[in-house]
Design an enzyme around this catalytic site. Structure first.
Site, PDB file in Angstrom:
ATOM      1  N   SER A  31      37.523  33.332  41.796  1.00 41.98           N
ATOM      2  CA  SER A  31      36.923  32.617  40.677  1.00 41.98           C
ATOM      3  C   SER A  31      35.444  32.401  40.989  1.00 41.98           C
ATOM      4  O   SER A  31      34.964  32.760  42.061  1.00 41.98           O
ATOM      5  CB  SER A  31      37.614  31.266  40.491  1.00 41.98           C
ATOM      6  OG  SER A  31      37.268  30.420  41.567  1.00 41.98           O
ATOM      7  N   LYS A  32      34.768  31.771  40.046  1.00 39.35           N
ATOM      8  CA  LYS A  32      33.319  31.550  40.195  1.00 39.35           C
ATOM      9  C   LYS A  32      32.982  30.825  41.490  1.00 39.35           C
ATOM     10  O   LYS A  32      31.894  30.975  42.033  1.00 39.35           O
ATOM     11  CB  LYS A  32      32.804  30.749  39.004  1.00 39.35           C
ATOM     12  CG  LYS A  32      32.872  31.529  37.711  1.00 39.35           C
ATOM     13  CD  LYS A  32      31.615  31.328  36.866  1.00 39.35           C
ATOM     14  CE  LYS A  32      31.533  32.318  35.728  1.00 39.35           C
ATOM     15  NZ  LYS A  32      32.336  31.927  34.562  1.00 39.35           N
ATOM     16  N   ARG A  33      33.918  30.045  41.937  1.00 36.10           N
ATOM     17  CA  ARG A  33      33.731  29.311  43.186  1.00 36.10           C
ATOM     18  C   ARG A  33      33.394  30.256  44.351  1.00 36.10           C
ATOM     19  O   ARG A  33      32.716  29.899  45.295  1.00 36.10           O
ATOM     20  CB  ARG A  33      35.058  28.619  43.503  1.00 36.10           C
ATOM     21  CG  ARG A  33      34.982  27.210  43.910  1.00 36.10           C
ATOM     22  CD  ARG A  33      36.336  26.511  43.845  1.00 36.10           C
ATOM     23  NE  ARG A  33      37.521  27.341  43.822  1.00 36.10           N
ATOM     24  CZ  ARG A  33      38.157  27.794  44.897  1.00 36.10           C
ATOM     25  NH1 ARG A  33      37.697  27.529  46.073  1.00 36.10           N
ATOM     26  NH2 ARG A  33      39.249  28.518  44.768  1.00 36.10           N
ATOM     27  N   HIS A  34      33.939  31.463  44.283  1.00 34.96           N
ATOM     28  CA  HIS A  34      33.741  32.420  45.372  1.00 34.96           C
ATOM     29  C   HIS A  34      32.456  33.225  45.223  1.00 34.96           C
ATOM     30  O   HIS A  34      32.115  34.014  46.089  1.00 34.96           O
ATOM     31  CB  HIS A  34      34.915  33.408  45.428  1.00 34.96           C
ATOM     32  CG  HIS A  34      36.226  32.756  45.708  1.00 34.96           C
ATOM     33  ND1 HIS A  34      37.170  32.548  44.724  1.00 34.96           N
ATOM     34  CD2 HIS A  34      36.751  32.270  46.854  1.00 34.96           C
ATOM     35  CE1 HIS A  34      38.223  31.959  45.262  1.00 34.96           C
ATOM     36  NE2 HIS A  34      37.993  31.772  46.534  1.00 34.96           N
ATOM     37  N   GLY A  35      31.784  33.058  44.114  1.00 35.15           N
ATOM     38  CA  GLY A  35      30.576  33.853  43.871  1.00 35.15           C
ATOM     39  C   GLY A  35      30.668  34.472  42.491  1.00 35.15           C
ATOM     40  O   GLY A  35      31.460  34.035  41.668  1.00 35.15           O
TER      41      GLY A  35
END
Ligand code: GLU
Length: 465
Positions: free
Chosen positions: A238-242
């Protein structure tokens, strides 16, 4: 039998890298088998579907080099087909009208939860004949309540679903638009799709779709549900990972071929080969080599693969790709011999196309910006003498070329007893502002005598101040 696969994005957002990988798998399988790769835009949700997303998705596919066969299919243009089919199913007793109100459905859900059951539609309209005509009605599929539906998946193996778990799903909403499971089946059949390759987030939809195929008397396609990509911490990417949008990778200077190569290697392998020419990927790709265990996004590997592709890309193309990055940073670059020479010297160092402008902006500045740490270390009174010697010697050369420059360095080393690094680093900071650049003679040859000497003079002045 000709293989026909499809990629069926919903244009409700930009092209996600996970979806891009699904497209890559489908495209490779079509090209490997000499079959067809089709594209279907699942835009039946008028609220969330946007033309700009369709365009962004098509743009992303084109950028990756995933060309498609036959005309694009837009589901929004096929609403009449879905409606007609759903109504025909009602007349055949395979589906039924349901006029349950939101309150009734809520009530049903609550009761089910209270008794520890799953919230599901209880089928109360199956045999109802007294539908109030003035109420909005949906059409529900009459699913099988006994037995099991088995998915024979090419990646996941045999997966059995208890039919009691599947309630009567809505196939046509009250506004006449179809739901995903229904329109997907109608279209996969109409488009003569032979293999459905998609993320395993759709595995749970598959028994429902299979039942619809069966009710309509359609032959089943083969199914291949690949695992989704996980982040490095093994949770869903998800966006959390980049960045999760394909466009962002393009903007960050990743090459499309590197992206395809990187994506295909998540969940697919061919021996221990990492880097593949497109031709090789097409030759080797097969569904049987897709693994059922989830693949993990490895940013370091992406960077490494991208660097490898950059090293194997012609300078001319790299210049075309890098030019906008220089221009965006405000450097007065243009495609000329100067830029080509810079690209050539940085090709081995750049990991992304953006790196060229990041590392080689100093070639384009009027006044070099000294990195403060580099300046305090290499442009101080201790270096004044050597910089002056260099200026005098270099000033005597009309033309900068490698052998002559190296000759001067050797002379200066012999005369002063200094080591090359004591000469090169102050010189480098004087002409580039930083301590890491391409080889010093390469930088000087590209900059030329005039720029080099004026930068050297300015550095000397800055020490004398
Ligand atoms: N529109 C669906 C999605 O983007 C398609 C799934 C499928 O391939 O059937 O997830």
């Amino acid at each position: 039998m000709e293989v026909r696969v499809r990629f069926a994005p919903s244009p409700t957002g930009h092209l996600h890298i996970g979806s891009a990988r699904t497209a890559v798998f489908n495209w490779l399988y079509a090209r490997h088998t000499g079959g067809k790769f089709l594209l279907r835009i699942e835009d039946t949700d008028p609220e969330r579907s946007k033309q700009e997303y369709t365009e962004a998705i098509l743009d992303g596919l084109k950028w990756l080099g995933l060309d498609w066969d036959e005309a694009l299919v837009y589901q929004s243009r096929r609403l009449a087909v879905y409606k007609e089919t759903a109504e025909k199913m009602v007349s055949e007793g395979k589906a039924y009208y349901c006029g349950c109100t939101a309150a009734e459905l809520d009530d049903m859900r609550e009761k089910a939860l209270k008794t520890g059951g799953k919230p599901r539609y209880d089928g109360r309209c199956r045999n109802r004949k007294d539908h109030p005509a003035d109420r909005p009605r949906v059409i529900r599929f009459q699913s099988q309540s006994a037995g099991a539906t088995v998915v024979e998946d090419l990646i996941q193996g045999r997966v059995s679903f208890d039919n009691a778990e599947l309630d009567d799903l809505i196939i046509l909403r009250s506004d006449g638009t179809p739901t995903y499971n229904f329109s997907a089946v109608i279209d996969d059949h109409a488009m003569k799709i032979t293999h459905i390759i998609r993320g395993n987030d759709h595995l749970n939809n598959t028994p429902r779709q299979i039942q619809i195929y069966q009710a309509l008397g359609y032959d089943l396609p083969a199914f291949a549900h690949h695992p989704l990509i996980l982040g490095e911490d093994r949770s869903k990417l998800s966006k959390r990972h980049g960045a999760t949008g394909l466009t962002q990778y393009r903007e960050e200077g990743y090459l499309p071929e590197a992206m395809v190569n990187f994506l295909v290697r998540i969940g697919w392998s061919h021996g221990d080969q990492e880097v593949f020419k497109t031709k090789e990927m097409i030759e080797y790709f097969d569904l049987k080599d897709l693994t059922p265990s989830p693949g993990v996004w490895n940013q370091e590997k992406l960077v490494w693969i991208n660097g490898d592709y950059i090293r194997n890309t012609p300078i001319d193309r790299l210049a075309d790709l890098a030019l906008p990055f220089f221009q965006k940073k405000g450097y007065p670059a243009q495609k000329d011999d100067y830029l080509l020479a810079i690209i050539k010297d940085y090709q081995v160092r750049a990991k992304t196309i953006a790196d060229f402008a990041e590392m080689a902006g100093f070639y384009y500045v009027e006044e070099v910006q000294y990195d403060p740490e580099a300046k305090s270390k290499f442009l101080g009174p201790d270096q004044l003498k050597i910089l002056e010697i260099l200026r005098d010697r270099l000033g005597g050369l009309n033309q900068f070329e490698k052998t002559a420059l190296e000759g001067i360095f050797q002379q200066v080393i012999a005369e002063t007893g200094l080591k090359m690094k004591h000469i090169a680093q102050p010189l480098r900071v004087a002409i580039a502002g930083v301590t890491v650049t391409a080889g010093i003679t390469e930088v000087m040859t590209v900059l030329g005598p005039q720029r080099t000497l004026s930068r050297l003079n300015r550095a000397i002045r800055s020490i004398n101040l």
